[in-house]
Design an enzyme around this catalytic site. Structure first.
Site, PDB file in Angstrom:
ATOM      1  N   GLU A  25     -22.813   4.821  30.289  1.00  0.00           N
ATOM      2  CA  GLU A  25     -23.601   4.167  31.371  1.00  0.00           C
ATOM      3  C   GLU A  25     -24.788   5.295  31.369  1.00  0.00           C
ATOM      4  O   GLU A  25     -24.862   6.460  32.410  1.00  0.00           O
ATOM      5  CB  GLU A  25     -22.921   4.414  32.529  1.00  0.00           C
TER       6      GLU A  25
ATOM      7  N   GLU B  53     -15.495  -1.315  31.405  1.00  0.00           N
ATOM      8  CA  GLU B  53     -14.869  -0.908  32.737  1.00  0.00           C
ATOM      9  C   GLU B  53     -14.914  -1.954  33.560  1.00  0.00           C
ATOM     10  O   GLU B  53     -15.898  -2.746  33.711  1.00  0.00           O
ATOM     11  CB  GLU B  53     -15.559   0.297  33.153  1.00  0.00           C
TER      12      GLU B  53
END
Ligand code: FCB
Length: 455
Positions: free
Chosen positions: A177, A363
């Site tokens: 991220e 995720e």
């Protein structure tokens, strides 16, 4: 629409390809603890947590899930779920306590070597993330990711780790991220290192992307059969109204949240519409950087949590946009909208616009206010419903021809949820942080039955 009260047997592992990767995800700072053991150096999260007000419950990752000592039990757990893969991250300050140096910290390398052996012994394919936010503080003291030297440090670190573990790890995620690294950490200041400067955040973002691209050939040299990608947090967006202003705002919001990463990674350079809005906040880009960032990858990791509804908001935030909190939608305890449909839309869009050869959902998960019953069980039916519906969505996406090849639930364990401390639990397993006792929740029991084919 996915029924919010799904039938427990509505989705089966046999609905997916046999080689589909099934696992769960964790990250070093969130679970390891042992913050000062075996030569680990200070990370920006140690420093950030020490400043009052940064973490909601005043906590830190000093002990967390004590996974550093309890990893055999945790890997047993991951294995008992029936997973064939496990995603984890390496704490850079365990390898280079000062960020870089002539010799790595052997105790740190040995720890991860044992951990990876433990995965292989249990039939868990290791999926490693090199950077899940715990930058050595020593590098931050020299400007952190905003300083180009950190790119070199990252490449050295990637070289050492892939050189030592590449005989056993074949799946490499460079960064987790980058949006959060850049914007939570350096623009909003809600994550370490707690900086609030848009220009800095954009430079951080650029340097992180360059470091991804520079690490790829180094990992490939050490691990010829490596499969490499990055894990991006991406969001499907919708305008708040049919007005032209909201449509344009949604495009800007998408520009910085999604396209700012996907476009350069897939060889298109930075999106011009956004670049033109940046003015003097635009990052310094050196010749060759964009080609470096576009180094071919083998897969795209997508972390999917929630969609956003966007309205035009002149002067608000960096893009004059506002995320609208609509009423009457289902939300998790974090306030994140529950939308498996959003995941379908997002992955279709990513696949159509960028054509990654493989996508892994690296995720996906939810947080609720779990209650431990008198008998000690955790009946987290909402999390279970979230999981089932997102697996239904995953199947739908696969059936639409999108090359999704794996799913990693966030997370194996309740853990240190960054600025929220231990208040937000995302685990399939409950952790009692006083006793360190692990208890599989109803959601985890369901995942185990799903993966074991015994639903
Ligand atoms: C993601 C992070 C992960 C975890 C989840 C809830 O943004 O990658 O570490 O905190 O959110």
């Amino acid at each position: 629409m996915f029924n919010s009260n799904p039938d427990l047997t509505s989705i089966q592992r046999s609905d997916f390809a046999r080689d589909f990767r099934w696992g769960s995800s964790t990250s070093s700072y969130q679970i390891e603890g042992a913050a000062r053991e075996d030569g680990r150096g200070e990370s920006i999260w140690d420093r950030f947590c020490a400043l009052p007000g940064n973490i909601r419950d005043g906590s830190n990752g000093d002990v967390a899930c004590d996974h550093y000592h309890r990893w055999p039990e945790d890997l047993d757990l991951a294995c008992s779920l029936g997973s064939n893969a496990y995603r984890f991250s390496i704490a850079w300050p365990r390898i280079f306590p000062q960020g870089r140096g002539k010799t790595p910290n052997q105790a740190g390398l040995d720890y991860y070597s044992r951990l990876v052996d433990g995965m292989l012994e249990r039939g868990l394919e290791p999926w490693v993330t090199l950077y899940h936010w715990d930058l050595p503080q020593a590098l931050q003291d020299q400007g952190g990711w905003a300083n180009r030297d950190t790119i070199d440090a990252f490449v050295e670190y990637a070289d050492v780790v892939s050189g030592h573990l590449g005989d056993r790890i074949k799946h490499w995620i460079t960064h987790n991220e980058p949006w959060c690294t850049a914007f939570h950490g350096n623009y909003e200041g809600v994550h370490a290192p707690g900086i609030r400067n848009f220009k800095t955040a954009l430079q951080v973002c650029h340097n992180v992307l360059v470091s991804h691209g520079q690490a790829i050939p180094v990992i490939r040299r050490n691990v010829p059969d490596a499969r490499i990608g990055a894990a991006l947090s991406l969001h499907p967006l919708q305008p708040a109204s049919e007005s032209m202003q909201d449509a344009a705002a949604t495009r800007r919001h998408d520009g910085l949240r999604n396209r700012w990463f996907l476009d350069p990674l897939y060889g298109r350079g930075y999106p011009e519409d956004i670049w033109n809005l940046l003015g003097e906040s635009a990052p310094v880009v050196q010749e060759g950087d964009l080609a470096t960032i576009a180094a071919p990858t083998d897969f795209l990791g997508v972390n999917y949590y929630f969609p956003e509804i966007v309205a035009d908001a002149p002067g608000v935030g960096s893009m004059s946009t506002r995320v609208v909190e609509t009423k009457d939608v289902e939300r998790t305890a974090f306030g994140w909208e529950v939308s498996p449909d959003g995941m379908v839309r997002l992955l279709n869009r990513v696949s159509r616009d960028y054509r990654p050869t493989e996508i892994y959902i690296t995720e996906n998960g939810s947080t609720y206010d779990d209650v431990v019953t008198e008998s000690g069980s955790i009946e987290d039916t909402q999390r279970r419903s979230y999981l089932i519906r997102h697996l239904q969505a995953t199947k739908k996406i696969v059936d639409m021809g999108v090359p999704v090849k794996g799913y990693f639930a966030w997370s194996l364990l309740d853990n240190f949820e960054w600025a929220e401390g231990y208040i937000r639990r995302f685990g399939l397993t409950h952790v009692n942080f006083e006793t360190q006792q692990r208890t599989l929740k109803a959601s985890g029991e369901w995942y185990r039955a799903f993966l074991g084919g015994t639903l």
